[in-house]
Design a protein around this motif. Sequence first.
Motif, mmCIF file in Angstrom:
data_model
loop_
_atom_site.group_PDB
_atom_site.id
_atom_site.type_symbol
_atom_site.label_atom_id
_atom_site.label_comp_id
_atom_site.label_asym_id
_atom_site.label_seq_id
_atom_site.Cartn_x
_atom_site.Cartn_y
_atom_site.Cartn_z
ATOM 1 N N VAL A 88 -52.903 6.748 -46.430
ATOM 2 C CA VAL A 88 -54.186 6.030 -46.294
ATOM 3 C C VAL A 88 -55.346 7.446 -46.668
ATOM 4 N N HIS A 89 -56.609 7.041 -46.587
ATOM 5 C CA HIS A 89 -57.533 8.102 -47.154
ATOM 6 C C HIS A 89 -57.161 8.679 -48.414
ATOM 7 N N ARG A 126 -63.072 17.209 -45.915
ATOM 8 C CA ARG A 126 -62.831 16.329 -46.955
ATOM 9 C C ARG A 126 -63.171 15.001 -46.270
ATOM 10 N N SER A 128 -63.617 10.809 -46.842
ATOM 11 C CA SER A 128 -62.539 9.771 -47.490
ATOM 12 C C SER A 128 -62.885 8.466 -47.088
ATOM 13 N N GLY A 145 -63.194 8.490 -43.625
ATOM 14 C CA GLY A 145 -62.631 9.790 -42.766
ATOM 15 C C GLY A 145 -63.429 10.827 -42.937
ATOM 16 N N TRP A 146 -63.414 11.878 -41.871
ATOM 17 C CA TRP A 146 -64.328 13.104 -41.892
ATOM 18 C C TRP A 146 -63.389 14.007 -41.501
ATOM 19 N N ALA A 147 -62.734 14.822 -42.251
ATOM 20 C CA ALA A 147 -61.630 15.851 -41.711
ATOM 21 C C ALA A 147 -62.352 17.281 -42.103
ATOM 22 N N GLY A 161 -61.495 13.415 -38.272
ATOM 23 C CA GLY A 161 -62.118 12.267 -37.420
ATOM 24 C C GLY A 161 -62.629 11.145 -38.408
ATOM 25 N N ASN A 162 -63.588 10.567 -38.169
ATOM 26 C CA ASN A 162 -63.952 9.285 -38.650
ATOM 27 C C ASN A 162 -65.459 9.271 -38.448
ATOM 28 N N ALA A 172 -50.452 4.281 -31.395
ATOM 29 C CA ALA A 172 -49.931 4.819 -32.955
ATOM 30 C C ALA A 172 -48.905 4.040 -33.135
ATOM 31 N N VAL A 350 -55.337 19.705 -49.809
ATOM 32 C CA VAL A 350 -55.633 20.334 -48.607
ATOM 33 C C VAL A 350 -54.882 19.182 -47.516
ATOM 34 N N TYR A 376 -49.093 13.618 -39.304
ATOM 35 C CA TYR A 376 -49.597 14.281 -40.222
ATOM 36 C C TYR A 376 -48.596 15.570 -40.946
ATOM 37 N N THR A 379 -46.205 13.284 -43.261
ATOM 38 C CA THR A 379 -46.462 12.729 -44.488
ATOM 39 C C THR A 379 -46.596 14.096 -45.279
ATOM 40 N N ARG A 383 -45.759 14.572 -49.373
ATOM 41 C CA ARG A 383 -46.671 14.411 -50.164
ATOM 42 C C ARG A 383 -47.039 15.620 -50.968
HETATM 43 FE FE1 HDE Z 1 -54.933 9.307 -39.938
HETATM 44 N N1 HDE Z 1 -53.656 9.573 -41.249
HETATM 45 N N2 HDE Z 1 -53.723 8.359 -38.719
HETATM 46 N N3 HDE Z 1 -56.396 8.733 -38.721
HETATM 47 N N4 HDE Z 1 -56.478 10.357 -40.835
HETATM 48 C C1 HDE Z 1 -53.822 10.149 -42.448
HETATM 49 O O1 HDE Z 1 -52.519 12.127 -43.188
HETATM 50 C C2 HDE Z 1 -52.302 8.365 -38.997
HETATM 51 C C3 HDE Z 1 -56.393 7.955 -37.579
HETATM 52 C C4 HDE Z 1 -57.759 10.375 -40.742
HETATM 53 O O2 HDE Z 1 -58.654 14.209 -45.884
HETATM 54 C C5 HDE Z 1 -52.475 10.516 -43.260
HETATM 55 O O3 HDE Z 1 -52.260 14.001 -44.675
HETATM 56 C C6 HDE Z 1 -51.751 7.762 -37.709
HETATM 57 C C7 HDE Z 1 -57.518 7.961 -36.719
HETATM 58 C C8 HDE Z 1 -58.391 11.030 -41.749
HETATM 59 O O4 HDE Z 1 -56.660 14.784 -46.029
HETATM 60 C C9 HDE Z 1 -51.235 10.236 -42.123
HETATM 61 C C10 HDE Z 1 -53.031 7.038 -37.079
HETATM 62 C C11 HDE Z 1 -58.443 8.715 -37.230
HETATM 63 C C12 HDE Z 1 -57.261 11.301 -42.616
HETATM 64 C C13 HDE Z 1 -52.287 9.578 -40.869
HETATM 65 C C14 HDE Z 1 -53.904 7.573 -37.686
HETATM 66 C C15 HDE Z 1 -57.820 9.419 -38.587
HETATM 67 C C16 HDE Z 1 -55.908 10.870 -42.293
HETATM 68 C C17 HDE Z 1 -52.345 10.204 -44.600
HETATM 69 C C18 HDE Z 1 -52.858 6.264 -35.734
HETATM 70 C C19 HDE Z 1 -59.761 9.018 -37.001
HETATM 71 C C20 HDE Z 1 -57.625 12.034 -44.131
HETATM 72 C C21 HDE Z 1 -52.305 11.273 -45.280
HETATM 73 C C22 HDE Z 1 -52.342 6.908 -34.630
HETATM 74 C C23 HDE Z 1 -59.890 10.022 -35.556
HETATM 75 C C24 HDE Z 1 -57.453 13.521 -43.922
HETATM 76 C C25 HDE Z 1 -52.407 12.648 -44.558
HETATM 77 C C26 HDE Z 1 -57.693 14.097 -45.196
HETATM 78 C C27 HDE Z 1 -55.084 10.828 -42.867
HETATM 79 C C28 HDE Z 1 -51.714 8.948 -39.968
HETATM 80 C C29 HDE Z 1 -55.282 7.079 -37.191
HETATM 81 C C30 HDE Z 1 -58.564 10.074 -39.435
HETATM 82 C C31 HDE Z 1 -50.632 9.145 -42.852
HETATM 83 C C32 HDE Z 1 -50.345 7.529 -37.562
HETATM 84 C C33 HDE Z 1 -57.737 7.346 -35.319
HETATM 85 C C34 HDE Z 1 -59.877 11.412 -41.806
HETATM 86 O O5 HDE Z 1 -50.585 10.996 -41.779
#
Ligand code: HDE
Length: 744
Positions: A88-89, A126, A128, A145-147, A161-162, A172, A350, A376, A379, A383
Amino acid sequence: MTTPKKPPSQQAKTPGKKPPSIKGANKNIDAHREQTPGEFLTTNQGVRVGNDQNTLRAGTRGPALLEDFALREKITHFDHERIPERVVHARGAGAHGFFQVYESMAEYTSAQFLQDPATITPVFVRFSTVAGSRGSADTVRDVRGWATKFYTEEGNFDLVGNNIPIFFIQDAIKFPDLIHAVKPEPNNEIPQAASAHDTFWDFVWLTPESTHMIMWHLSDRALPRSFGMMDGFGVHTFRLINEAGVSRFVKFHWRPLLGTHSLVWDEAQKLAGKDSDYMRRDMWESIERGNYFEYEFAIQLIEEADEHRFPFDLLDATKIWPEEMVPLRRIGKMTLNRNPDNFFAETEQVAFHTGHVVRGIDFSNDPLLQGRLFSYLDTQLIRLGGPNFVEIPINQPLNQMHNNQRDGHMRQMVNLGKVSYGPNSLGGGRPHQAVPAQRGYASYPQRIDAPKLRERSPSFDDHFGQATLFWNSQSEPEQEHIVLAFRFELGKVESLQVRERVVDLFTNVDLELARKIAAGIGVADPATNGGVSGANQRLKQGWDTFGVTDRPGEKRQGLPAKAPELSMTSTPMGNVKGRKVAVLAADGVDGAMVTQMETALKRAGIVVELIAPHLGMVESSKGKALPVTKSLLTVASIMYDAVLVAGGQQSVATLKQSGDAVHFVSEAFKHCKAIAAVGEGVDLLLAAGCIGAPGAAEQDGAALAAQGILADRATKNAVAVAQQFVGLIGQHRFFARQKRDQMP
Ligand code: HDE
């Protein structure tokens, strides 16, 4: 070795008087930056290549020879250039910058980077989209996405975050289902980067906890105008812990100084075709121009003792903390001021992780966050190809890492000596653990004494209360956009049953909302189809059939009736820095007017581009050559915040004959953008149907200005019009115009 002169994007930029630190990530990257290309082309073994244009072959017309090591090495490296995209993202854009706290937060946290306003912490951010693949369009309807990676002197803190403060699910374990439902359907891989399809909406009606998030997802929040114009949220509840060990619950926020602004849906869809890199390009160009993106960092705090005093559970990520109940405190500022040097090395490689916290920050038991803590790293191992991705420069901490982890794919570090264990005496006991006085990380010793269960707390079950609060807090145009978004998204859902059950679900948010959705998607009016109770009976039957266990409970009492901050109309208006204006012109344009108005707009920080039927130069009525920025063929009004039509009889006559020019203006009108015309330029607005009968513009200037239109035939007023135009551009959009829906 000589150090080459750095290109502008690599030079440190100055925030106010203080230079930003170029330590940390920047230093890591500096150390790995390739010098200016060496004189001779070599293989990866350093052997000079004699001929890079021809394969070694038997004779000039014979077969290739396997011994051609230069060919094999080059093609093999190329074959492996891609790594798996993020599940995702995947689609993202990054930038470097720095963070400073406004005043010491020592009362609340021992985190080193929040102690002293003089501390400058480098960051890499980053942004997304979530659903689309790496090559998908930037402006799709999606969560952003807002990391942020803070390279603090006590290690990396990642706030992943987002741009929306809540999430679709509470636990989750449901994430893979959510993502499978929203991603392209697996049989035909359709649709790309969109949620308008059957599987997603099937998931929604069977996951009532998603109701609140859907309201945000279908609002204009999911269509940000720029990465520099969106809010950011840590989403989960975290803990801040001070030096004395006192813990408080905290939510993290970002607020852009440019205000929070969105595109309109029609514009977003067209941009996906005309400029699928729209947001990426916008950030890149803004930073190159020196229009840095700035965001205030803010927190909401709840005392440990108050954990259970709110009509929502602090551990439930589908809930906000309304600012009326828990005030927002702005505590610092982040500036993004440097573009990456290499997209792959930095933005793609990153690795953010919710588990990357520093001393003074800790987790809550939010079951969504708890699952992310595992996901994280897991994955990233696949990756980025193994456990040593932490050695990639963009991922290294500012302070050096020291531990006994060894080996693995692509290990870069050359560890010396024979000691790789602890405790040890042979290595002098190093590296040893850090006790609290040595600022070792210590988790908050929360007391936990509970049975092991797979069960959600009943305090999580108000799935509708905050969705209704969101709906009630929106302005009329925002509500209208939400209804249209539902009609679009559900209009693409083929299953009638799914469309019906989604309408049923949203009767629980607001019956009128559900009725308006139903009217656009061929579903019976819920008011005459049993009302809310009829809808809930149908839902219950469906949930019974399909095994939905986490049912909605009663709406909890005690929320405010409205929360103004939930409407984007409450965002600060007027900051026009970096906004883009298209000046339409052709040969014979009033050149003096263009120059005067351009100067006035630029003085306000606005980016001005001259758009003409052809590239090159336009010749003004006085014979002066004006450089054209872009031709009408390559741009459209959707790429600009506002449109200005300059005077000049011949120029306007040409533009009136150009379908592209007329469309440019009428589309800006349709998208409710500020439009100005001076002198004969007014005639183009008339031709485009933006203003009424001839003469109306002059007669009713004030009423037009309230709708975001300036039309003045007096060329002497050009500068005054430009100044007034700046004010209109600062208001972003004029949605009152939406009433005139007949604009094609
Ligand atoms: Fe993520 N999410 N996420 N997510 N997420 C990923 O990590 C995951 C969630 C968010 O610019 C993955 O390296 C699970 C919430 C951002 O590199 C992965 C759950 C929020 C980014 C993953 C969530 C996010 C990710 C995919 C459910 C906002 C991009 C590749 C609990 C608070 C980061 C990676 C970047 C990326 C898993 C839910 C934000 C698969 C299991 C809620 C900004 O690990």
